[in-house]
Design a protein around this motif. Structure first.
Motif, PDB file in Angstrom:
ATOM      1  N   THR A 149       0.837  -1.138  -0.103  1.00  0.00           N
ATOM      2  CA  THR A 149       0.025   0.059   0.181  1.00  0.00           C
ATOM      3  C   THR A 149       1.069   0.966   0.035  1.00  0.00           C
ATOM      4  OG1 THR A 149      -1.606  -1.288   1.231  1.00  0.00           O
ATOM      5  CG2 THR A 149      -1.889   1.078   1.068  1.00  0.00           C
ATOM      6  N   ALA A 150       0.720   2.175  -1.094  1.00  0.00           N
ATOM      7  CA  ALA A 150       1.668   3.162  -1.340  1.00  0.00           C
ATOM      8  C   ALA A 150       1.027   4.337  -1.123  1.00  0.00           C
ATOM      9  CB  ALA A 150       2.136   2.883  -2.743  1.00  0.00           C
ATOM     10  N   LEU A 151       1.996   5.437  -0.755  1.00  0.00           N
ATOM     11  CA  LEU A 151       1.388   6.848  -0.749  1.00  0.00           C
ATOM     12  C   LEU A 151       1.629   7.176  -2.434  1.00  0.00           C
ATOM     13  CD1 LEU A 151       0.957   9.701   0.363  1.00  0.00           C
ATOM     14  CD2 LEU A 151       3.342   9.826   0.504  1.00  0.00           C
ATOM     15  N   SER A 152       0.647   7.856  -2.915  1.00  0.00           N
ATOM     16  CA  SER A 152       0.630   8.135  -4.730  1.00  0.00           C
ATOM     17  C   SER A 152       0.686   9.672  -4.618  1.00  0.00           C
ATOM     18  CB  SER A 152      -0.735   7.789  -5.061  1.00  0.00           C
ATOM     19  OG  SER A 152      -0.523   7.874  -6.484  1.00  0.00           O
ATOM     20  N   ASP A 153      -0.015  10.360  -4.935  1.00  0.00           N
ATOM     21  CA  ASP A 153       0.211  11.658  -4.916  1.00  0.00           C
ATOM     22  C   ASP A 153      -0.150  12.576  -3.852  1.00  0.00           C
ATOM     23  OD1 ASP A 153       0.735  11.680  -7.788  1.00  0.00           O
ATOM     24  OD2 ASP A 153      -1.415  11.537  -8.316  1.00  0.00           O
ATOM     25  N   VAL A 167      -3.861   7.377  -1.622  1.00  0.00           N
ATOM     26  CA  VAL A 167      -3.326   5.914  -1.324  1.00  0.00           C
ATOM     27  C   VAL A 167      -3.543   5.146  -2.407  1.00  0.00           C
ATOM     28  CG1 VAL A 167      -3.494   4.225   0.474  1.00  0.00           C
ATOM     29  CG2 VAL A 167      -3.817   6.428   1.107  1.00  0.00           C
ATOM     30  N   GLN A 168      -2.694   4.236  -2.898  1.00  0.00           N
ATOM     31  CA  GLN A 168      -2.763   3.118  -4.031  1.00  0.00           C
ATOM     32  C   GLN A 168      -2.539   1.927  -3.238  1.00  0.00           C
ATOM     33  OE1 GLN A 168       0.643   3.223  -6.386  1.00  0.00           O
ATOM     34  NE2 GLN A 168      -0.712   2.177  -8.203  1.00  0.00           N
ATOM     35  N   ASP A 169      -3.435   1.066  -3.400  1.00  0.00           N
ATOM     36  CA  ASP A 169      -3.385  -0.467  -2.627  1.00  0.00           C
ATOM     37  C   ASP A 169      -3.075  -1.395  -3.814  1.00  0.00           C
ATOM     38  OD1 ASP A 169      -3.645  -1.962  -0.284  1.00  0.00           O
ATOM     39  OD2 ASP A 169      -5.525  -2.882  -1.294  1.00  0.00           O
ATOM     40  N   GLY A 170      -2.109  -2.011  -3.653  1.00  0.00           N
ATOM     41  CA  GLY A 170      -1.899  -3.291  -4.315  1.00  0.00           C
ATOM     42  C   GLY A 170      -1.464  -3.011  -5.769  1.00  0.00           C
ATOM     43  N   GLY A 171      -1.344  -1.779  -6.087  1.00  0.00           N
ATOM     44  CA  GLY A 171      -0.670  -1.421  -7.447  1.00  0.00           C
ATOM     45  C   GLY A 171      -1.892  -1.163  -8.413  1.00  0.00           C
ATOM     46  N   ILE A 176      -7.749   6.346  -3.013  1.00  0.00           N
ATOM     47  CA  ILE A 176      -8.458   6.566  -1.998  1.00  0.00           C
ATOM     48  C   ILE A 176      -7.640   8.017  -1.497  1.00  0.00           C
ATOM     49  CG2 ILE A 176      -9.036   6.022   0.372  1.00  0.00           C
ATOM     50  CD1 ILE A 176      -8.418   3.192  -0.114  1.00  0.00           C
ATOM     51  N   LEU A 177      -8.674   8.985  -1.435  1.00  0.00           N
ATOM     52  CA  LEU A 177      -8.160  10.305  -0.970  1.00  0.00           C
ATOM     53  C   LEU A 177      -8.284  10.825   0.493  1.00  0.00           C
ATOM     54  CD1 LEU A 177      -9.641  12.338  -4.134  1.00  0.00           C
ATOM     55  CD2 LEU A 177      -7.545  11.023  -3.830  1.00  0.00           C
ATOM     56  N   ARG A 178      -7.276  11.393   1.079  1.00  0.00           N
ATOM     57  CA  ARG A 178      -7.438  11.605   2.417  1.00  0.00           C
ATOM     58  C   ARG A 178      -6.739  13.143   2.766  1.00  0.00           C
ATOM     59  NH1 ARG A 178      -5.199   5.774   4.353  1.00  0.00           N
ATOM     60  NH2 ARG A 178      -7.149   4.606   4.169  1.00  0.00           N
ATOM     61  N   VAL A 179      -7.227  13.730   3.728  1.00  0.00           N
ATOM     62  CA  VAL A 179      -6.902  14.955   4.001  1.00  0.00           C
ATOM     63  C   VAL A 179      -6.185  15.056   5.595  1.00  0.00           C
ATOM     64  CG1 VAL A 179      -7.242  17.529   4.299  1.00  0.00           C
ATOM     65  CG2 VAL A 179      -8.263  16.144   2.759  1.00  0.00           C
ATOM     66  N   LEU A 180      -4.924  15.387   5.705  1.00  0.00           N
ATOM     67  CA  LEU A 180      -4.111  15.416   7.122  1.00  0.00           C
ATOM     68  C   LEU A 180      -3.880  16.787   7.419  1.00  0.00           C
ATOM     69  CD1 LEU A 180      -2.790  12.808   8.703  1.00  0.00           C
ATOM     70  CD2 LEU A 180      -0.835  13.819   7.741  1.00  0.00           C
ATOM     71  N   GLY A 687       3.760   1.881  -7.152  1.00  0.00           N
ATOM     72  CA  GLY A 687       3.419   1.616  -5.865  1.00  0.00           C
ATOM     73  C   GLY A 687       4.223   0.368  -5.329  1.00  0.00           C
ATOM     74  N   LYS A 688       4.968  -0.178  -6.399  1.00  0.00           N
ATOM     75  CA  LYS A 688       5.519  -1.594  -5.903  1.00  0.00           C
ATOM     76  C   LYS A 688       6.586  -1.654  -4.857  1.00  0.00           C
ATOM     77  CE  LYS A 688       5.856  -4.329  -9.355  1.00  0.00           C
ATOM     78  NZ  LYS A 688       6.383  -5.325 -10.508  1.00  0.00           N
ATOM     79  N   PRO A 689       6.183  -2.204  -3.769  1.00  0.00           N
ATOM     80  CA  PRO A 689       7.227  -2.214  -2.768  1.00  0.00           C
ATOM     81  C   PRO A 689       8.579  -2.595  -3.054  1.00  0.00           C
ATOM     82  CG  PRO A 689       5.680  -4.102  -2.603  1.00  0.00           C
ATOM     83  CD  PRO A 689       5.422  -3.246  -3.536  1.00  0.00           C
ATOM     84  N   THR A 690       9.784  -2.270  -2.437  1.00  0.00           N
ATOM     85  CA  THR A 690      11.067  -2.281  -2.769  1.00  0.00           C
ATOM     86  C   THR A 690      11.404  -3.712  -2.904  1.00  0.00           C
ATOM     87  OG1 THR A 690      11.752   0.100  -2.123  1.00  0.00           O
ATOM     88  CG2 THR A 690      13.497  -1.811  -2.329  1.00  0.00           C
TER      89      THR A 690
END
Length: 714
Positions: A149-153, A167-171, A176-180, A687-690
């Motif tokens: 699960t990656a941070l996208s834009d 948020v990008q899940d599984g590529g 999913i958009l969120r505000v912090l 979004g692929k994990p290292t």
């Protein structure tokens, strides 16, 4: 010895060759069910025996079983490759350096991502002031146990008090958009879902604009066509169900719409497109009168004829980059207080295409591509050139974010042998300083980056980058070579650092990137020369690149491997069918392999701009002639092929690769293997994990290295 030579020698000394690594010819493939599906297109019958493999692996037990069986065979094969441990170790070491994104400043706060080296995802940090203490704001490594699960834009609000992020899940392409709250770290409200291919545009501090599609039917979210995109406004503190639809075209469900806001917060620019071509309509909302007039988008550019990209605004004046009457692009402006006066040209078309533009302070920074390498120039808002921004050699620059209220900007610069360094630049004084530089485990000067030009089949001059160890380049020895290409969608391949490709070069191979027609390296004409009826030019360019590398003694005749992803996966599949004798091995990654049905899923319908329409006879016959799935040469001696895809790829659905692999394995293609590697919880690439990226690269390069004669570990 240099640091590079010591590292390579140490690793080579520690490799043990598996005792069972004797026979690496084609293994026994799993049996794949063949159905009797036959369709008639324009008088021609076309069999499609593996159509059942188009089903989503999450919804089909039969497809899931096939995936398991194929992965079992492939995994067993890859485990025997003698160079696999070396590549896995060395690629991991080459990834293990601290790297940064280009900072974005808002309200005196500086936001950027930083990865310590082997973190699966890059956390986001903030500093209060340029020299402030970095503070962790978001750590996506905590979001999923598998790191997928990656941070996208992400975009800070105008005063820097809030952060809008996706948020990008599984590529997947879904976001999913969120505000912090930047100070407290608390989230504002709930999640915003079903956003895809969206911009993130703040409207003051009150809310934001985003693009979304209707929620798909259950079980169809990874395959259903993407239609009816619309732009919505979300007010902070409210539920998504209360979001206002700002712009949509229900009578034209195929149109896409993305919103931007000008830096001063006055203007909303709504850019619409119909596919992948840079052909736009533009509508404008004046937020200064929204309270009395509402959103009321007003047309500025109509007709879907040319590219229009907002740079920014100063008061009532909007600045755009466009290819209207300028195939290589120019800069125009318009005064929205007097739009009837029309457009004014600020920066005329040059001999090189514009690759990017931004407004910083009272200056414009315009980026160009010069033979697929970056250059950049500073101009006044009146269009007068001030200076060139000096870069070091062949490479790619990126960033140059900023605002009309500040003279400060940041940019990155990278090349094949140099990971990105981040620089701070003052557009007024021209002063450049380092913001963040990588500490790496090799000496860039141990490697040579060259650009050479070769002739394609029709005489067209095509550029190609070639990367080798300095000692190999000096000796002139022919070595196993990995040739990479794309050739489509107006996308330019420019120099950039890759840990996996550096490992290949360290091991003694050469790495080449051909700038094929169909890309954007030389503007509209270069793109047009490699799409639709001209698509064969792309394949000819790539084949000619391979022939050139052999003729010049860069690689031996049996030492050429090829690689490409997405449209580049199509490229690999097509040229292998046309010239199986030329290549020793290939990797076709997340490729578009069924050219007769690509428009049936998710974003595939957009690609008709480059490929044509499968339901039109003239286009269909062109597609039928090169479709990788439909042109496999039974009885020919094929190179070793490793097809790679992922179960959550909702851009190029994995059914393309599944059907293509099944068709390869059903034919008599010689002794070399035709395998597929199917990643789980991964998508089209982003979004692929290292850890997954390292493992996949080690598998691919050890496979290609074996069949090209790269002597790692032997």
């Amino acid at each position: 010895m240099t640091r590079t030579a010591i590292a390579v020698a140490t690793l080579l000394a520690t490799i043990a060759i598996p005792a069972n690594a004797q026979d690496m010819t084609a293994p026994q493939y799993p049996e794949t069910q063949r159905d009797d599906v036959v369709e008639t297109f324009f008088g021609e019958q076309v069999a499609d025996p593996y159509r059942w493999l188009e089903e989503d692996v999450r919804n089909s037990e039969d497809v899931a079983k096939w995936v398991t069986q194929q992965n079992r065979v492939t995994d067993a094969y890859l485990e025997q490759l003698p160079a696999r441990p070396w590549f896995n170790t060395r690629i991991g070491e080459l990834y293990d350096y601290e790297r940064f994104s280009v900072p974005v400043e808002r309200g005196g706060r500086y936001f950027y991502t930083s990865n310590s080296g082997l973190q699966n995802q890059s956390p986001l940090y903030v500093r209060d002031g340029l020299n402030g203490v970095p503070r962790l704001l978001l750590d996506p490594n905590q979001w999923a146990e598998d790191g997928a699960t990656a941070l996208s834009d992400w975009v800070p609000s105008p005063d820097g008090s809030k952060l809008l992020y996706s948020v990008q899940d599984g590529g997947s392409d879904w976001r999913i958009l969120r505000v912090l709250d930047v100070t407290t770290g608390e989230q504002f409200g709930g999640d915003i879902r079903w956003a895809k291919f969206t911009g993130l545009a703040w409207v003051g501090e009150e809310g934001f604009l985003y693009s979304r599609f209707p929620e798909p039917e259950e079980g169809e979210d990874f395959q259903a066509l993407n239609l009816d995109q619309a732009v919505y406004f979300h007010e902070l503190g409210t539920d998504q169900s209360a979001d206002s639809q700002i712009y949509a075209t229900p009578d034209h469900p195929e149109r896409n719409h993305v919103a931007q806001t000008s830096d001063d917060g006055r203007w909303v620019i709504l850019t619409s497109s119909t596919g992948t071509d840079a052909r736009h309509e533009v509508h404008v909302v004046d937020l200064s009168v929204r309270e009395t007039r509402g959103w009321r988008p007003q047309p500025l550019v109509t007709g879907f004829e040319n590219s229009w990209s907002l740079i920014d605004s100063v008061g009532s004046r909007l600045f755009f980059v466009t290819n209207t009457d300028a195939p290589l692009y120019r800069v125009l402006s318009i005064d929205m207080d007097n739009p009837s006066a029309g457009w004014s040209e600020l920066i005329a078309e040059r001999d090189q295409p514009i690759a990017g533009a931004s407004m910083i302070g009272d200056r414009l920074v315009i980026q160009y591509l010069e033979d697929a390498s970056s250059s950049a120039y500073v101009y006044t808002l009146g269009g007068e050139m001030v200076r060139e921004i000096e870069f070091t050699g062949l490479g790619s620059a990126g960033g140059f974010y900023g605002s009309p209220d500040s003279n400060e900007t940041f940019y990155s610069f990278t090349s094949f042998n140099r990971p990105a360094t981040i620089y701070r630049y003052d557009v007024t004084t021209g002063e450049t300083s380092e913001f963040a530089a990588p500490d790496i485990s090799f000496d860039p000067d141990d490697f040579v980056v060259e650009q050479q030009f070769y002739e394609s089949k029709d005489g067209t001059r095509v550029p190609m980058f070639i990367v080798r160890r300095a000692d190999i380049a000096a000796s002139g020895d022919a070595v196993p070579t990995l040739l990479y290409g794309y050739g489509g969608f107006d996308i330019s391949l420019t120099p950039g650092f890759s840990p996996s490709r550096m490992a290949w070069v360290e091991a003694g191979g050469a790495y080449a990137v051909a700038n094929l027609r169909g890309g954007g390296e030389y503007g509209k004409a270069w793109h047009d020369a490699g799409r639709r009826a001209n698509k064969q030019n792309v394949f000819d360019d790539f084949i000619s690149a391979g022939e050139y590398l052999i003729a010049q003694g860069i690689t031996p005749e049996d030492g050429l491997a090829i690689q490409g992803g997405s449209n580049g996966g199509l490229l690999v599949g097509a040229v292998v069918n046309q010239r199986p004798d030329l290549f020793a091995a290939g990797n076709a990654a997340v490729g578009v392999m069924d050219m007769l049905r690509f428009d049936q899923w998710t974003a595939g319908r957009y690609w008709v701009d480059d490929y044509g329409y499968p339901d039109r006879e003239e286009d269909w016959r062109i597609l039928r002639a090169y479709s990788p799935l439909h042109n496999i040469q039974s009885g020919a001696q094929y190179p070793a092929l490793l097809v790679t895809t992922a179960d959550t790829d909702d851009r190029v659905v994995p059914g393309h690769s599944f059907k293509y692999t099944a068709a390869l394995q059903a034919e008599e293609l010689g002794d070399r293997p035709q395998l597929i590697r199917i990643e789980t919880r991964a998508g089209h690439g982003s979004g692929k994990p290292t850890d997954k990226a390292i493992a996949e690269a080690a598998d691919i390069l050890s496979f290609l290295g074996y069949w090209t004669g790269l002597k790692v570990g032997e």
